[in-house]
Write a protein that holds these residues in place. Sequence first.
Motif, mmCIF file in Angstrom:
data_model
loop_
_atom_site.group_PDB
_atom_site.id
_atom_site.type_symbol
_atom_site.label_atom_id
_atom_site.label_comp_id
_atom_site.label_asym_id
_atom_site.label_seq_id
_atom_site.Cartn_x
_atom_site.Cartn_y
_atom_site.Cartn_z
ATOM 1 N N SER A 198 0.802 -1.220 0.000
ATOM 2 C CA SER A 198 0.000 0.000 0.000
ATOM 3 C C SER A 198 0.839 1.275 0.000
ATOM 4 O O SER A 198 0.577 2.209 -0.765
ATOM 5 C CB SER A 198 -0.951 0.012 1.201
ATOM 6 O OG SER A 198 -1.831 -1.077 1.153
ATOM 7 N N ALA A 199 1.872 1.332 0.846
ATOM 8 C CA ALA A 199 2.679 2.550 0.951
ATOM 9 C C ALA A 199 3.427 2.816 -0.351
ATOM 10 O O ALA A 199 3.487 3.963 -0.825
ATOM 11 C CB ALA A 199 3.659 2.433 2.109
ATOM 12 N N HIS A 200 3.974 1.754 -0.952
ATOM 13 C CA HIS A 200 4.688 1.908 -2.220
ATOM 14 C C HIS A 200 3.746 2.410 -3.316
ATOM 15 O O HIS A 200 4.093 3.312 -4.098
ATOM 16 C CB HIS A 200 5.324 0.581 -2.633
ATOM 17 C CG HIS A 200 5.862 0.578 -4.029
ATOM 18 N ND1 HIS A 200 7.019 1.233 -4.378
ATOM 19 C CD2 HIS A 200 5.377 0.028 -5.174
ATOM 20 C CE1 HIS A 200 7.230 1.082 -5.675
ATOM 21 N NE2 HIS A 200 6.256 0.348 -6.183
ATOM 22 N N GLU A 201 2.548 1.839 -3.381
ATOM 23 C CA GLU A 201 1.586 2.234 -4.408
ATOM 24 C C GLU A 201 1.119 3.674 -4.206
ATOM 25 O O GLU A 201 0.994 4.440 -5.175
ATOM 26 C CB GLU A 201 0.392 1.270 -4.403
ATOM 27 C CG GLU A 201 0.768 -0.118 -4.882
ATOM 28 C CD GLU A 201 -0.359 -1.119 -4.756
ATOM 29 O OE1 GLU A 201 -1.365 -0.802 -4.078
ATOM 30 O OE2 GLU A 201 -0.238 -2.209 -5.332
ATOM 31 N N ALA A 202 0.882 4.064 -2.958
ATOM 32 C CA ALA A 202 0.468 5.441 -2.671
ATOM 33 C C ALA A 202 1.552 6.432 -3.073
ATOM 34 O O ALA A 202 1.276 7.492 -3.647
ATOM 35 C CB ALA A 202 0.133 5.595 -1.190
ATOM 36 N N ALA A 203 2.806 6.076 -2.785
ATOM 37 C CA ALA A 203 3.929 6.955 -3.153
ATOM 38 C C ALA A 203 4.049 7.072 -4.666
ATOM 39 O O ALA A 203 4.320 8.166 -5.196
ATOM 40 C CB ALA A 203 5.223 6.425 -2.552
ATOM 41 N N PRO A 258 -6.560 3.256 -2.840
ATOM 42 C CA PRO A 258 -5.196 3.771 -3.003
ATOM 43 C C PRO A 258 -4.992 4.991 -2.105
ATOM 44 O O PRO A 258 -5.832 5.900 -2.074
ATOM 45 C CB PRO A 258 -5.144 4.140 -4.492
ATOM 46 C CG PRO A 258 -6.147 3.222 -5.139
ATOM 47 C CD PRO A 258 -7.253 3.083 -4.127
ATOM 48 N N GLY A 259 -3.909 4.992 -1.350
ATOM 49 C CA GLY A 259 -3.704 6.016 -0.328
ATOM 50 C C GLY A 259 -3.476 7.408 -0.898
ATOM 51 O O GLY A 259 -2.801 7.571 -1.916
#
Length: 199
Positions: free
Chosen positions: A32-37, A65-66
Motif C-alpha cells: 500500500s505505501a509503495h503504491e500510494a507513493a 489507493p492512499g
Amino acid sequence: MQAPLDPPSAAAKSALRDQVLAARRRRPLADSAHEAAAIAEHLTAWEEVRRAATVAAYVSVGREPGTGVLLDLLVAQGKRVLLPVLLPDLDLDWAAYHGPTSLAPASRGLLEPLSPPLGVSAVAAADVVLVPGLAASRTGERLGRGGGSYDRALARVPVGTPVVVLLHDDEVGLDVPVDAHDRRVTHAVTPSGVVALTE
C-alpha cells in the motif's frame, strides 16, 4: 402500489463492486505505501497538476489507493487543496486542507477538514478534480460506491477540467455499467502512471 424496479445496471454494478472490493481485500497491505507513493509521484509530476492552483481531492479510506502522501505533497507545492465534506443528503460540500492536523473524524469512517465549509459549488473552482472509485472503463465510465455523491459534485465541474480517478492497475479498462446520471472521468492514475480515458 408496486415499488419501482432498479435499472438493469444496478445488479451489474453491485456485482462488479463486490468483485473489486474482494480483490482489494486480497492485496498485500505491505504494497500500500509503495503504491500510494507511486501515485503521488505520477500526479505531482503531471503537467495538469503542476499548472493547477487549486486541486479538489479526498482522504482515502480502507483499501483505497492512499492519498495521505499526495495531499501533503500538493500542499508543499503551494496548491490550494479542497476536500469533501459529506452532507446529510449525501451531497458534497468542500473545505480547505491545511495538513493532517486539520482533519477530524466524521460519519461513515471518513476524515474531513476542520476548515469552514465553502459550499457545494466550490469544486467548480478546482483546476483538477481527484475522485475515488472502484473501477473505470477505457472510455471514462467510473464505478463508485453507489451513493451518487460524486456524480452530483461532478455535475458542477466545468467541461474541460481534468477529472481523475485513483485506482489500482487492474481496475482500469473494466466494463463499467452506466446510468444516465453517471459522470465520466477524463483520466485514471495508478501506480503505473496517468492514463487518458477517451469517449
